[in-house]
Motif scaffolding. Sequence first.
Motif, PDB file in Angstrom:
ATOM      1  N   HIS A 104       1.095  -1.136   0.053  1.00 49.35           N
ATOM      2  CA  HIS A 104      -0.195  -0.186  -0.241  1.00 49.35           C
ATOM      3  C   HIS A 104       0.586   1.139   0.249  1.00 49.35           C
ATOM      4  N   LYS A 105       1.920   1.256   0.174  1.00 51.23           N
ATOM      5  CA  LYS A 105       3.315   2.511  -0.068  1.00 51.23           C
ATOM      6  C   LYS A 105       3.738   1.947  -1.666  1.00 51.23           C
ATOM      7  N   THR A 106       4.538   3.427  -2.100  1.00 52.04           N
ATOM      8  CA  THR A 106       5.136   3.498  -3.581  1.00 52.04           C
ATOM      9  C   THR A 106       6.222   3.257  -2.829  1.00 52.04           C
ATOM     10  N   ALA A 107       7.223   3.091  -3.697  1.00 51.91           N
ATOM     11  CA  ALA A 107       8.652   2.737  -3.718  1.00 51.91           C
ATOM     12  C   ALA A 107       9.751   3.233  -2.551  1.00 51.91           C
ATOM     13  N   LEU A 108       9.545   4.852  -3.096  1.00 55.35           N
ATOM     14  CA  LEU A 108      10.242   5.905  -2.470  1.00 55.35           C
ATOM     15  C   LEU A 108       9.113   5.263  -0.543  1.00 55.35           C
ATOM     16  N   GLU A 109       8.198   5.758  -0.672  1.00 60.28           N
ATOM     17  CA  GLU A 109       7.902   5.069   0.977  1.00 60.28           C
ATOM     18  C   GLU A 109       7.809   4.452   1.719  1.00 60.28           C
ATOM     19  N   ASN A 110       8.430   2.959   0.946  1.00 61.76           N
ATOM     20  CA  ASN A 110       8.599   1.608   1.307  1.00 61.76           C
ATOM     21  C   ASN A 110       9.974   2.032   1.878  1.00 61.76           C
ATOM     22  N   ILE A 111      10.606   2.696   1.228  1.00 63.97           N
ATOM     23  CA  ILE A 111      11.962   3.074   1.954  1.00 63.97           C
ATOM     24  C   ILE A 111      12.236   4.594   2.802  1.00 63.97           C
ATOM     25  N   MET A 112      11.180   5.102   2.845  1.00 62.20           N
ATOM     26  CA  MET A 112      10.909   6.442   3.477  1.00 62.20           C
ATOM     27  C   MET A 112      10.295   5.566   5.295  1.00 62.20           C
ATOM     28  N   GLN A 154      13.176  -5.411  -9.407  1.00 58.80           N
ATOM     29  CA  GLN A 154      12.617  -4.077  -9.400  1.00 58.80           C
ATOM     30  C   GLN A 154      12.460  -3.947  -7.730  1.00 58.80           C
ATOM     31  N   GLN A 155      11.355  -4.890  -7.326  1.00 59.15           N
ATOM     32  CA  GLN A 155      10.688  -5.133  -6.318  1.00 59.15           C
ATOM     33  C   GLN A 155      11.842  -5.532  -5.345  1.00 59.15           C
ATOM     34  N   GLN A 156      12.969  -6.527  -5.525  1.00 59.98           N
ATOM     35  CA  GLN A 156      13.955  -7.146  -4.617  1.00 59.98           C
ATOM     36  C   GLN A 156      15.066  -6.238  -4.807  1.00 59.98           C
ATOM     37  N   ARG A 157      14.976  -4.781  -6.031  1.00 58.15           N
ATOM     38  CA  ARG A 157      16.222  -3.430  -5.816  1.00 58.15           C
ATOM     39  C   ARG A 157      15.972  -2.951  -4.633  1.00 58.15           C
ATOM     40  N   VAL A 158      14.461  -2.300  -4.673  1.00 63.62           N
ATOM     41  CA  VAL A 158      13.988  -1.532  -3.764  1.00 63.62           C
ATOM     42  C   VAL A 158      14.019  -1.735  -2.402  1.00 63.62           C
ATOM     43  N   ALA A 159      13.382  -3.659  -1.897  1.00 57.67           N
ATOM     44  CA  ALA A 159      13.833  -3.603  -0.775  1.00 57.67           C
ATOM     45  C   ALA A 159      15.473  -3.597  -0.079  1.00 57.67           C
ATOM     46  N   ILE A 160      16.171  -4.402  -0.962  1.00 58.35           N
ATOM     47  CA  ILE A 160      17.539  -3.608  -0.523  1.00 58.35           C
ATOM     48  C   ILE A 160      17.246  -2.213   0.156  1.00 58.35           C
ATOM     49  N   ALA A 161      16.910  -0.610  -0.887  1.00 59.83           N
ATOM     50  CA  ALA A 161      17.039  -0.020  -0.759  1.00 59.83           C
ATOM     51  C   ALA A 161      16.547   0.099   0.701  1.00 59.83           C
ATOM     52  N   ARG A 162      15.138  -0.423   0.741  1.00 59.83           N
ATOM     53  CA  ARG A 162      14.529  -0.290   2.245  1.00 59.83           C
ATOM     54  C   ARG A 162      15.415  -0.483   3.432  1.00 59.83           C
ATOM     55  N   ALA A 163      16.488  -1.675   2.985  1.00 57.12           N
ATOM     56  CA  ALA A 163      17.357  -2.026   4.433  1.00 57.12           C
ATOM     57  C   ALA A 163      18.155  -1.579   4.718  1.00 57.12           C
ATOM     58  N   MET A 164      18.748  -0.489   3.443  1.00 57.35           N
ATOM     59  CA  MET A 164      19.303   0.700   3.392  1.00 57.35           C
ATOM     60  C   MET A 164      19.224   2.074   4.430  1.00 57.35           C
ATOM     61  N   GLY A 165      18.050   2.061   3.979  1.00 58.88           N
ATOM     62  CA  GLY A 165      17.588   3.376   4.402  1.00 58.88           C
ATOM     63  C   GLY A 165      16.997   3.514   6.538  1.00 58.88           C
ATOM     64  N   MET A 166      17.501   2.297   6.813  1.00 58.02           N
ATOM     65  CA  MET A 166      18.097   2.412   8.304  1.00 58.02           C
ATOM     66  C   MET A 166      19.314   2.521   8.314  1.00 58.02           C
ATOM     67  N   ARG A 167      20.096   2.585   7.218  1.00 57.67           N
ATOM     68  CA  ARG A 167      21.869   2.610   7.718  1.00 57.67           C
ATOM     69  C   ARG A 167      21.646   1.961   8.559  1.00 57.67           C
ATOM     70  N   PRO A 168      22.653   0.486   8.742  1.00 52.56           N
ATOM     71  CA  PRO A 168      22.311  -0.798   9.584  1.00 52.56           C
ATOM     72  C   PRO A 168      23.849  -0.925   9.472  1.00 52.56           C
TER      73      PRO A 168
END
Lengths: 254, 290
Positions: A104-112, A154-168
């Motif tokens: 229910h969230k866009t690629a950007l919203e998923n990462i944010m 593309q979804q998996q690349r967004v998922a990787i970006a989502r993980a990186m968004g948390m600066r883990p």
Amino acid sequence: MDILVKAIDVSKNFGPFKALDQVSMEVARGEVACIIGPSGSGKSTFLRCINLLERMDGGAIWVNDALMGYRRDGNNLHELSDAEISRQRRRIGMVFQRFNLFPHKTALENIMEGPVQVLGEPADQAREHALSLLARVGLADKANHYPVELSGGQQQRVAIARAMGMRPDLILFDEPTSALDPELVSEVLDVMKDLAASGMTMIVVTHELGFARNVANTVTFMEAGKVVETGPASEVLSAPKSPRTAEFIRAVHS
Amino acid sequence: MSTADGMSTVDRSKYEIAHLKLVPKRHIGRTISAAVVIVLLLALVRAFSVGQIEWSYVSQFLFAPVILEGLVNTLIMTVAAMVIGIVLGVVIAIMRISGNPVLSWIAIGYVWIFRGAPALLQLMLWFNLALIFPTLGIPGLFEFRTVDIMTPFVAAMLGLGISQGAYTSEVVRSGLLSVDAGQYEAARTIGMTQRKMLRRIVLPQAMRVMVPPIGNEVIGMVKLTSLASVIQYSEILHNAQVIYYANTRVLELLLVASFWYLVVVSILSVGQQRIERYFARGSKSIQASM
């Protein structure tokens, strides 16, 4: 060597089935560790014990010197609360086989979502960071697309970006290319290679032996809930000590 | 080859059908049944027009202040009872799926009891609470006479809302179960607490499944509020009754009330479609229609 993840004698039972039988492992900071092995060998379960998605029945895991799931107080180990466990998980990203983007969230919203809702970053700052991460995984033009509008790769690349968004400190990959169509595998592996080159610590459960050979520092072969062999990638993959490892590698290649 | 050529000339004329006239299939059964239904409908319309309905009374009372006041009270009761029903429904559903066995069993018991008695009976129980508890409150701190608190409005709101909660909790639970386990895990791995995960990730996705049945329940509640007429709450049916007790125009006033119920339900149906479209964002069906 700076040890980021240290697991000692991790055991996990599903009823009478021993999914993990005293698994120990060390991963240094900045290192890429691949875990290979036949399905049902416990590799995914071990990964899920690291970020407490599974509860361990025995053993202990430290990430960045923090004992996962417990607080030591003299001679007592106190189980952590829901909120404290959430805090420990913030520093450990995870990428799933089935992507698990929020539909229910866009690629950007998923990462944010994590940075804004969990870390309390201001939305502007989080948006800027998220856009730079999308650019880094090659999806700058897909920021406002919903997951359903993206291909598996593309979804998996967004998922990787989502993980990186948390600066883990660490990202766990649970068979990140197993659910992809064959022609989409390389685009995801390329992003993971780039991430490894930037010094991210990664533990990758995978069947991609080529990726393991080229990118991993260490490779661990697991079977029936046990670590059979572990060592530098070139040694384990090219000159395995255990006949079981050799057999598995041969079977994957044929 | 020559035989094949000979065949192909025969075949060619056989396959050239583009110039033929197309005769549509005749639906005789359809035509007959449509005619029968139309005749029956006309008979019904005629019955109403020659029946002893004084349509002037219908139009006279359609916008009468007492009726409109009743309509407003019906809407207020619908909103109040549904708010209680939905809040209780969400709480009970979360209790039910929580790992806590005590909460889970309380939730099961709640659904069992309040789904097990007719709504009308529950309304009457609340309304007559004073018979067993003359006063309500915490002894020493505050106390009220039950008859002062348990007005028709409060009794109807509690009776309808609490029994609705039992039904809505099952709707909410099915919504929560419809969300993929991977969504819970993804939310946990970005460090969300249980509560934030439910609010930000799980409930918004569950809403897509929950909106159609909850819309159904809201529409049901509009009409269920008519039960409150029994305990003297002045909603639209009660006010229509008050009028026809005085002027004996029973059917005319009932038609007035049913007109307004139909209007409200029609508006709500349109609203439900809008809400469904909002919660379907990011799902396949809406992409197809865009």
